[in-house]
Design a protein around this motif. Structure first.
Motif, short mmCIF file in Angstrom:
data_model
loop_
_atom_site.label_atom_id
_atom_site.label_comp_id
_atom_site.label_asym_id
_atom_site.label_seq_id
_atom_site.Cartn_x
_atom_site.Cartn_y
_atom_site.Cartn_z
N GLN A 1 13.80 -6.18 20.67
CA GLN A 1 13.30 -4.89 21.15
C GLN A 1 11.78 -4.80 21.21
N ASN A 2 11.10 -5.45 20.30
CA ASN A 2 9.63 -5.44 20.35
C ASN A 2 9.13 -6.13 21.61
N GLU A 3 9.61 -7.34 21.83
CA GLU A 3 9.14 -8.12 22.99
C GLU A 3 9.56 -7.49 24.31
N LEU A 4 10.79 -6.94 24.34
CA LEU A 4 11.31 -6.37 25.58
C LEU A 4 10.43 -5.23 26.07
N TRP A 5 10.01 -4.38 25.12
CA TRP A 5 9.21 -3.22 25.52
C TRP A 5 7.72 -3.53 25.60
N GLN A 6 7.33 -4.73 25.17
CA GLN A 6 5.96 -5.19 25.40
C GLN A 6 5.80 -5.73 26.82
N GLY A 7 6.92 -5.94 27.50
CA GLY A 7 6.87 -6.40 28.88
C GLY A 7 7.00 -7.90 29.06
N LEU A 8 7.40 -8.64 28.01
CA LEU A 8 7.61 -10.07 28.17
C LEU A 8 8.78 -10.32 29.13
N ASN A 9 8.72 -11.45 29.85
CA ASN A 9 9.73 -11.68 30.87
C ASN A 9 11.13 -11.81 30.28
N ALA A 10 12.10 -11.34 31.03
CA ALA A 10 13.51 -11.41 30.66
C ALA A 10 14.32 -11.17 31.92
N THR A 11 15.58 -11.53 31.90
CA THR A 11 16.44 -11.27 33.05
C THR A 11 17.62 -10.37 32.72
N THR A 12 17.76 -9.99 31.45
CA THR A 12 18.74 -8.98 31.07
C THR A 12 18.15 -8.13 29.96
N GLY A 13 18.78 -7.00 29.69
CA GLY A 13 18.33 -6.10 28.64
C GLY A 13 17.95 -4.75 29.21
N GLU A 14 17.66 -3.82 28.31
CA GLU A 14 17.33 -2.46 28.74
C GLU A 14 16.09 -2.46 29.61
N HIS A 15 16.16 -1.81 30.74
CA HIS A 15 15.16 -1.65 31.79
C HIS A 15 14.81 -2.98 32.46
N VAL A 16 15.71 -3.96 32.38
CA VAL A 16 15.49 -5.25 33.04
C VAL A 16 16.61 -5.46 34.06
N ASP A 17 16.40 -5.02 35.28
CA ASP A 17 17.42 -5.05 36.32
C ASP A 17 17.08 -6.11 37.36
N VAL A 18 18.10 -6.67 37.99
CA VAL A 18 17.88 -7.81 38.88
C VAL A 18 18.43 -7.55 40.28
N ALA A 19 17.84 -8.23 41.25
CA ALA A 19 18.31 -8.17 42.63
C ALA A 19 19.08 -9.42 43.01
N ASP A 20 19.18 -10.37 42.09
CA ASP A 20 19.85 -11.64 42.35
C ASP A 20 20.54 -12.06 41.06
N LEU A 21 21.80 -12.46 41.15
CA LEU A 21 22.56 -12.86 39.97
C LEU A 21 22.60 -14.37 39.78
#
Length: 793
Positions: A527-547
């Motif tokens: 949760q710390n890293e996710l809301w700091q804006g580190l890259n990810a492809t899943t998780g809260e507020h991390v939505d994708v246009a390609d699976l």
């Protein structure tokens, strides 16, 4: 535990073994004397205690119950390793005066310091506040107790086990760890459906199906809540408050975008999104509302959703809270409110509390009531709901941490249950030419990929939790420790880069080995890293246009396959990965949705045959983002199939649905292979003609026809052949997991309530229509046995 904290807790427990009463406005029960008010009588009924306490409360005290405060108001958790046992008394008193009903406590801290903070907070409320009302102490528990507790697989993985009993036992361990340190309210489970796979939070729910989600959600709620806290009243009925979220339809936003609108009508709402909550959450002591709007009405202010359906239709009688900052969104995001005052009015008039994370709009309620803008009846009723939850927990008798809390953190029994669950969540998607299991008699195995030596948990984990995890490489080393098999490891590439400089080493590792295992997929963050804006492809507020796989991962798989060595692809992911090339060309494909702490060991056990895989995918796997939605229970007539395709040589073969692809998933819901084989026989219905409201009773015999022991999930689907409204092609209505030795068989019995094969009628009622129904045994896209039954009027 330090001597100071030990003495503090011993003194506390000595104090709480006798009644301690704060002075109230009527002068009842001053400390050390006077009559005992009913609300402080542990032998009185919960309803009598509520009825006695509520009139004693001032308007300000009532509003304070409705607003979430924060433990950071009196504790400094900036350094998670600091154990200084001090607090800010002024901050404590101000926090409890304004926001003392619930306290957010999801911090990474030493347990010693955390327990101290909870203790001083609850002690202040019980002994120094006017009425002595304890607080909810809250944290996350989605797949493990996030305050340095044991991390379990993500819920989308847990659902692949199709094992209610094991999930319930796992949820119990989460409460075991949280309860001891003073947590009494956990934000779990998530019952959002994974039907919009672009959405970042697919990993948080139990998959795409309402029935499976309801069953697993109920098991989770039961596991968290069952039992009682120590030294509480005889009327207490739970040890922990679970929180079903997010009510409702939150997991299917338009475009897969976080907070996006959810479009649908009443039939879809009632048939698909409400049913898991109705099944799992009527006895959950809290429910959290959604951020999104449904059919143009924000969930946090939706009278039809929160009052007509939740309170009246379902009969829910406990605490409802908004999500963090959600009440403010009524004016700042949805723009259906003129500002903070109207935000608070719209929300509280649907009997909901306010979580932090915003501007605390509920602080306006005292003045709004005094000025006649908000009727006090809404405040009173909402406070009644939270008091009912608190009395149900026995918090008025004992809201404190336990002196022996350390005994329940990462216990041997918890780890044993965890490993069992890790094994059952792994799904064998494909196994061409029986590539798996890998023999331990081979000379060497290549372990390749950016996820092969990386701990990847899902979101809602604490910072530093990965130190407890095991990677696939760790698992290989453990499982192969007493063999002569050499492990040739190569990373190959990063998860987030197109750089291919590591390919040569990876190809060499494969060429030097008998079998290659390539571990690729998605990734999330704590949760710390996710809301700091580190890259990810899943998780809260991390939505994708390609699976599909990101970066160089697919080219890496192709390079390894090109070596000619048997190639096993393992997807470690938070959602299905859409890669048809891998489905077609890999020799075996394994899905491990984000695992828990022992995931690396369980994966190796499955790959090398120590464990026979028994997981069934809780989400269908699409061919591409363009073929969404992929869920199995689409409405009749909604998925015509006339596929085209692009061949390996690039030639185009045209179809119509779709022109160069197919709407049929690569692997459908409920699919999962085994190292043994199964046969079904003797499907028998107790009655083929059912009266109105009569349950369907059936039995079927399943046999292990292979050479190794295994576990099989017997799945029951029902289809309404002719209906007054369009219904799904099939619906899961029952399942049971059985374990059988090679050659053994068992008869499995089911009793399926009639409501499971009902529909939402044109008159807006849930009914079971008379007529013919089909019942099938098998995963959602296969039929191992079938029969029919008729419902009479």
């Amino acid at each position: 535990m330090s001597q100071i904290l030990s003495l503090l807790l011993l003194g506390l427990f000595a104090t709480t073994s006798t009644q301690v009463y704060a002075q109230d406005s009527d002068g009842d029960a001053a400390r050390g004397g006077g009559s005992v008010p009913t609300y402080k009588n542990p032998k009185a009924s919960i309803e009598a205690r509520i009825a006695d306490l509520l009139p004693r409360m001032t308007l300000e005290e009532k509003v304070a119950q409705l607003i979430q405060g924060d433990m950071g108001g009196w504790m400094n958790f900036a350094d998670p390793l600091d154990s200084t046992l001090t607090h800010n008394q002024t901050g404590l008193e101000e926090m409890m005066r304004l926001k003392g009903g619930s306290i957010w406590a999801g911090y990474s801290s030493t347990f010693e310091k955390f327990v101290y903070g909870v203790t001083v907070g609850q002690k202040y409320l019980l002994e120094k506040s006017r009425l002595g009302i304890p607080a909810f102490i809250q944290s996350e528990g989605l797949h493990g107790f996030t305050n340095n507790g044991t991390i379990w697989p993500s819920p989308v993985a847990l659902a692949c086990s199709f094992n209610r009993d094991l999930l319930q036992a796992g949820a119990k361990t989460i409460s075991d760890e949280a309860e001891g340190v003073g947590i009494n309210h956990l934000f779990a489970p998530v019952l959002d459906l994974g039907r919009e796979l672009r959405f970042g939070r697919v990993e948080e729910g139990f998959g795409e199906d309402p029935y499976l989600t309801g069953e697993m959600g109920k098991a989770f709620v039961t596991g968290l809540q069952s039992g009682a806290r120590r030294n509480t009243s005889s009327t207490a009925k739970a040890r922990m408050a679970s929180t079903c979220k997010h009510f409702a339809a939150f997991g299917s936003p338009q475009g897969g975008l976080n907070l996006g609108q959810v479009s649908g009508g009443e039939r879809e709402l009632q048939t698909t999104y409400v049913r898991p909550f109705a099944k799992a959450c009527k006895d959950s002591l809290s429910i959290m509302t959604a951020y999104s709007s449904y059919d143009g009405i924000p969930a946090v202010s939706n009278k039809h959703l929160l009052t007509d359906i939740l309170r009246n239709q379902i009969g829910y009688n406990y605490w409802v809270t908004s999500d963090a900052g959600a009440v403010d969104l009524l004016h700042s995001f949805h723009q259906v409110s003129s500002g903070r005052e109207q935000d608070a009015k719209l929300a509280v008039e649907n009997y909901s509390g306010e979580m932090g994370g915003g501007t605390y709009t509920y602080l306006t309620l005292v003045d709004q009531v005094k000025n006649g803008k908000v009727d006090i009846k809404y405040i009173n009723k909402t406070v009644e709901y939270i008091l009912r939850a608190k009395f149900s927990l026995g918090l008025f008798e004992n809201p404190y941490p336990y002196a022996d809390y350390a005994k329940t953190i990462r216990s041997a029994s918890t780890k044993a249950k965890l490993l069992e669950m890790e094994r059952e969540t792994i799904v064998l998607l494909d196994n061409k030419s029986k590539t798996l299991p890998i023999s331990k008699s081979i000379r060497s195995v290549a372990l390749i990929g950016p996820s092969a030596n990386k701990v990847i948990f899902g979101d809602y984990t604490f910072h530093g939790a990965d130190k407890w995890g095991t990677t696939p490489l760790d698992g290989f080393k453990k499982v192969l420790a007493n063999t002569s098999v050499k492990i040739n490891y190569a990373k190959g590439c990063e998860l987030w880069s197109h750089e291919e400089t590591g390919f040569a080493e990876a190809v060499s590792a494969a060429q030097s080995s008998d079998v290659a295992v390539v571990v690729v997929g998605t990734w999330s963050r704590d949760q710390n890293e996710l809301w700091q804006g580190l890259n990810a492809t899943t998780g809260e507020h991390v939505d994708v246009a390609d699976l599909g796989l990101v970066g160089a991962q697919l080219p890496l798989v192709k390079a390894i396959k090109a070596t000619g060595k048997p190639t096993v692809v393992v997807f470690v992911s938070g959602k299905p990965v859409a890669e048809p090339w891998i489905a077609e060309h890999a020799d075996a494909v394994v899905s491990q949705f984000y695992p828990g702490e022992l995931g690396g060991i369980a994966l190796a056990e499955v790959l090398f045959g120590d464990v026979n895989p028994s997981g069934k995918t809780s989400v269908s796997w699409p061919r591409s983002v363009g073929t969404l939605p992929a869920f199995y229970n689409y409405l009749k007539g909604s998925r015509p199939v006339d596929p085209g395709y692009i061949a390996d040589d690039g030639s185009l073969h045209f179809g119509h649905q779709y022109v160069l692809s197919s709407p049929v998933p690569l692997w459908s819901f409920g699919h999962g292979l085994s190292y043994t084989t199964w046969s079904y026989s003797g499907l028998t219905l107790a009655k083929q003609n059912l009266g109105a409201g009569e349950p369907l009773k059936l039995s079927v015999t399943v046999k292990n026809t292979g050479t190794v022991a295994g576990k099989e999930v017997v799945q029951i689907y029902v289809t309404d052949v002719l209906s007054s409204v369009v219904v799904p092609v099939r619906n899961l209505v029952g399942f049971s997991k059985v374990e059988l030795a090679a050659g053994a068989s068992a008869k499995v019995d089911f009793t399926i309530p009639a409501t499971e094969f009902g529909l939402w009628s044109m008159d807006n009622k849930w009914i079971v229509e008379p007529g013919l129904f089909t019942v099938t045994i098998g995963p959602s896209d296969q039929v191992f046995a079938n029969s029919t039954f008729t419902v009479t009027s």
